[in-house]
Motif scaffolding. Structure first.
Motif, short mmCIF file in Angstrom:
data_model
loop_
_atom_site.label_atom_id
_atom_site.label_comp_id
_atom_site.label_asym_id
_atom_site.label_seq_id
_atom_site.Cartn_x
_atom_site.Cartn_y
_atom_site.Cartn_z
N ASN A 1 -3.35 49.34 -27.91
CA ASN A 1 -3.02 50.13 -26.73
C ASN A 1 -3.75 49.49 -25.56
O ASN A 1 -4.96 49.30 -25.64
CB ASN A 1 -3.53 51.58 -26.95
CG ASN A 1 -3.27 52.47 -25.77
OD1 ASN A 1 -2.58 52.10 -24.83
ND2 ASN A 1 -3.83 53.67 -25.80
N ASP B 1 -8.96 50.18 -35.20
CA ASP B 1 -8.35 51.40 -34.69
C ASP B 1 -6.84 51.35 -34.94
O ASP B 1 -6.13 50.57 -34.29
CB ASP B 1 -8.66 51.55 -33.20
CG ASP B 1 -8.20 52.89 -32.63
OD1 ASP B 1 -7.37 53.57 -33.27
OD2 ASP B 1 -8.67 53.25 -31.53
N ARG C 1 -6.55 67.89 -32.24
CA ARG C 1 -7.76 67.06 -32.25
C ARG C 1 -8.29 66.80 -33.65
O ARG C 1 -9.39 67.23 -34.01
CB ARG C 1 -8.88 67.69 -31.37
CG ARG C 1 -8.49 68.10 -29.98
CD ARG C 1 -7.94 66.96 -29.16
NE ARG C 1 -8.85 65.84 -29.05
CZ ARG C 1 -8.50 64.58 -29.34
NH1 ARG C 1 -7.27 64.29 -29.76
NH2 ARG C 1 -9.35 63.62 -29.22
N GLY D 1 -10.56 64.24 -33.29
CA GLY D 1 -9.86 63.05 -32.82
C GLY D 1 -10.64 61.81 -33.22
O GLY D 1 -11.83 61.89 -33.57
N SER D 2 -9.96 60.65 -33.18
CA SER D 2 -10.72 59.43 -33.47
C SER D 2 -11.73 59.17 -32.37
O SER D 2 -12.70 58.44 -32.56
CB SER D 2 -9.82 58.22 -33.70
OG SER D 2 -8.56 58.40 -33.19
N ASP D 3 -11.55 59.79 -31.20
CA ASP D 3 -12.54 59.64 -30.13
C ASP D 3 -13.93 60.05 -30.61
O ASP D 3 -14.92 59.42 -30.24
CB ASP D 3 -12.14 60.49 -28.93
CG ASP D 3 -10.92 59.93 -28.21
OD1 ASP D 3 -10.73 58.70 -28.24
OD2 ASP D 3 -10.18 60.71 -27.60
N THR E 1 -5.52 58.74 -36.92
CA THR E 1 -5.46 59.98 -36.17
C THR E 1 -4.18 60.74 -36.47
O THR E 1 -3.16 60.14 -36.84
CB THR E 1 -5.56 59.71 -34.65
OG1 THR E 1 -5.54 60.95 -33.95
CG2 THR E 1 -4.39 58.85 -34.15
N SER F 1 -3.00 62.46 -33.99
CA SER F 1 -2.58 62.75 -32.61
C SER F 1 -1.25 62.13 -32.21
O SER F 1 -0.60 62.60 -31.28
CB SER F 1 -3.63 62.24 -31.62
OG SER F 1 -4.82 62.96 -31.73
N LYS F 2 -0.84 61.06 -32.86
CA LYS F 2 0.33 60.35 -32.37
C LYS F 2 1.52 60.61 -33.31
O LYS F 2 2.33 61.46 -33.06
CB LYS F 2 0.00 58.86 -32.22
CG LYS F 2 -1.28 58.59 -31.41
CD LYS F 2 -1.11 58.80 -29.93
CE LYS F 2 -2.36 58.94 -29.07
NZ LYS F 2 -3.47 58.05 -29.22
N PHE G 1 -7.82 49.86 -25.44
CA PHE G 1 -8.14 51.27 -25.29
C PHE G 1 -9.50 51.46 -24.60
O PHE G 1 -10.48 50.81 -24.97
CB PHE G 1 -8.16 51.90 -26.68
CG PHE G 1 -8.30 53.39 -26.73
CD1 PHE G 1 -7.50 54.22 -25.97
CD2 PHE G 1 -9.25 53.96 -27.57
CE1 PHE G 1 -7.62 55.60 -26.05
CE2 PHE G 1 -9.37 55.34 -27.66
CZ PHE G 1 -8.56 56.16 -26.89
N TYR H 1 -1.80 53.86 -33.99
CA TYR H 1 -0.33 53.76 -33.91
C TYR H 1 0.29 53.06 -35.11
O TYR H 1 1.46 52.70 -35.09
CB TYR H 1 0.07 53.01 -32.63
CG TYR H 1 -0.44 53.66 -31.38
CD1 TYR H 1 0.24 54.73 -30.82
CD2 TYR H 1 -1.62 53.25 -30.77
CE1 TYR H 1 -0.23 55.36 -29.67
CE2 TYR H 1 -2.10 53.86 -29.63
CZ TYR H 1 -1.40 54.92 -29.09
OH TYR H 1 -1.86 55.55 -27.97
C1 LIG Z 1 -4.65 57.88 -28.59
C2 LIG Z 1 -5.64 56.90 -29.12
C3 LIG Z 1 -6.76 57.29 -29.86
C4 LIG Z 1 -7.27 58.68 -29.73
O1 LIG Z 1 -6.97 59.42 -30.70
P1 LIG Z 1 -7.52 60.89 -30.89
O2 LIG Z 1 -7.51 60.95 -32.35
O3 LIG Z 1 -6.56 61.77 -30.21
O4 LIG Z 1 -8.90 61.00 -30.32
C5 LIG Z 1 -7.56 56.35 -30.46
N1 LIG Z 1 -7.30 55.06 -30.30
C6 LIG Z 1 -6.27 54.63 -29.56
C7 LIG Z 1 -6.03 53.20 -29.42
C8 LIG Z 1 -5.43 55.53 -28.94
O5 LIG Z 1 -4.44 55.10 -28.16
#
Ligand SMILES: *Cc1c(COP(=O)(O)O)cnc(C)c1O
Length: 368
Positions: free
Chosen positions: A154, A181, A219, A79-81, A208, A210-211, A106, A184
């Motif tokens: 976000n 970041d 992940r 994940g980007s986390d 990412t 993820s979305k 975020f 989205y």
């Molecule tokens: C959902 C989200 C992420 C997290 O993404 P992962 O790749 O799932 O860790 C990163 N930055 C923002 C702003 C998000 O909303």
């Protein structure tokens, strides 16, 4: 000056862990990593008895193509986390350095900073939730090593214009790394910042799967940055971050058929975003629907707490964002399927019917 001069000297000097798979791969009889010789049940040819490649070339190449950068500018993580965490650890000395953020935004940037004991400099977004570039630059002290910009943001949904990103990268050169970041960005009309990486060695972009790519459970997030930054972070990353089943699912999502499916879902979300923004604005009790370029809408309500509870009672969970600055009356509603979104509208319109009953004294007049 190199961007690495902004990084922690002890991290630059660190002798990284060298895993068996990094030292040797490609043999036919692999007896160097103390793995089991037998695949586990349900393995489906994934070879999960073997440690995964630390950065699988097929996935790195697919992501480099997708984002329009070179493979050496790509770091794939959990994940980007994970990339946020790695950046903070590599660039911020505990107790000395800082990051800068623009609330409401975020939460993970500040959490990662606090875990590292880095200070968090906050420069609030303007009242209309746009980014004030001058105010942000004025707040960047020598202690600030990372400046996070979330676009679309976000939880508000607004874009930061690419011209502002460029201006920030330019002004922060030799001072701080600008981390953009773009979790989205696929849902927006805007081009991403990745093409600017070749011009600014202090620019890092987070993407990412993820979305928009429907793989939150897998992940996989990507950091796009200057080769030297990528190489530095690889040195401090966990040895085998990417599980084989996750890599396989990501490659499938990035295949031609996967891309067609993702594009169709993105188009549906964008249609629904427009429909829901109009419909929600008509619901009495809604004060404002913030303009969004993401897959969610931040909505201000006369009584956000009661609205949250009413949705919850109907089995619909939205995000209560009232704790964020400037959003004390807001909920963040992710765009679901058209049917799910219809359900949200239904429930919200009922809420108003109940509220009227109460205020005209027929149902709950005694308590009013
Ligand atoms: C959902 C989200 C992420 C997290 O993404 P992962 O790749 O799932 O860790 C990163 N930055 C923002 C702003 C998000 O909303």
């Amino acid at each position: 000056m190199s961007v690495l001069d902004l990084a922690r000297a002890d991290i630059r000097a660190l002798q990284p862990y060298s895993s068996a798979r990094m030292e040797a791969s490609g043999g036919r009889v692999m007896l160097n990593a103390n793995e089991s010789a037998w695949a586990p049940p349900g393995d489906h040819d994934l070879a999960c008895n073997r440690y995964p490649d630390p950065q699988p070339a097929a996935l790195v190449d697919a992501l480099a193509r997708l984002y329009g950068v070179r493979a050496s500018q790509v770091l794939v993580g959990r994940g980007s986390d994970e990339a946020i965490d790695l950046l903070v650890r590599a660039f911020c000395r505990a107790g000395q350095d800082a990051i800068a953020i623009q609330p409401p935004t975020f939460g993970m940037y500040a959490v990662s900073a606090r875990i590292q004991d880095a200070a968090v400099v906050t420069v609030p977004l303007a009242a209309d939730f746009t980014l004030d570039v001058d105010a942000l630059l004025a707040a960047v002290t020598p202690a600030v090593k990372l400046v996070f910009v979330c676009t679309p943001n976000n939880p508000t949904g607004q874009l930061v214009p690419l011209a502002d990103v460029e201006r920030l990268a330019q002004a922060l050169r030799d001072r701080a790394v600008l981390v953009v970041d773009e979790a989205y960005i696929e849902f927006s009309d805007a081009p991403g910042a990745a093409p600017l990486i070749d011009r600014f060695d202090n620019l890092a972009v987070l993407r990412t799967l993820s979305k928009a790519w429907a793989l939150a459970g897998v992940r996989i997030g990507t950091l796009l940055a200057n080769d030297e930054v990528i190489a530095l972070l690889k040195r401090i990353m966990a040895p085998y971050p990417l599980p084989r089943p996750c890599v396989a699912l990501a490659l499938e999502a990035l295949s031609e058929a996967g891309q067609v499916a993702a594009r169709a879902h993105i188009a549906t979300v964008r249609d629904e975003r427009e429909r829901m923004a109009l419909a929600l604005a008509q619901v009495p009790g809604v004060r404002q629907v913030l303009p969004s370029q993401a897959n969610f809408l931040a909505v201000r309500f006369d009584d956000a707490g009661a609205t949250y509870q009413r949705l919850l009672d109907a089995g619909i969970v939205v995000r209560d964002v009232r704790r964020y600055p400037q959003l004390g009356d807001a909920l963040r509603i992710t765009l679901g399927t058209p049917e799910e979104n219809d359900r949200v509208l239904e429930v919200l319109n009922n809420l108003v019917a109940d509220g009227r009953k109460r205020s005209d004294g027929t149902a709950m007049g005694a308590q009013a």
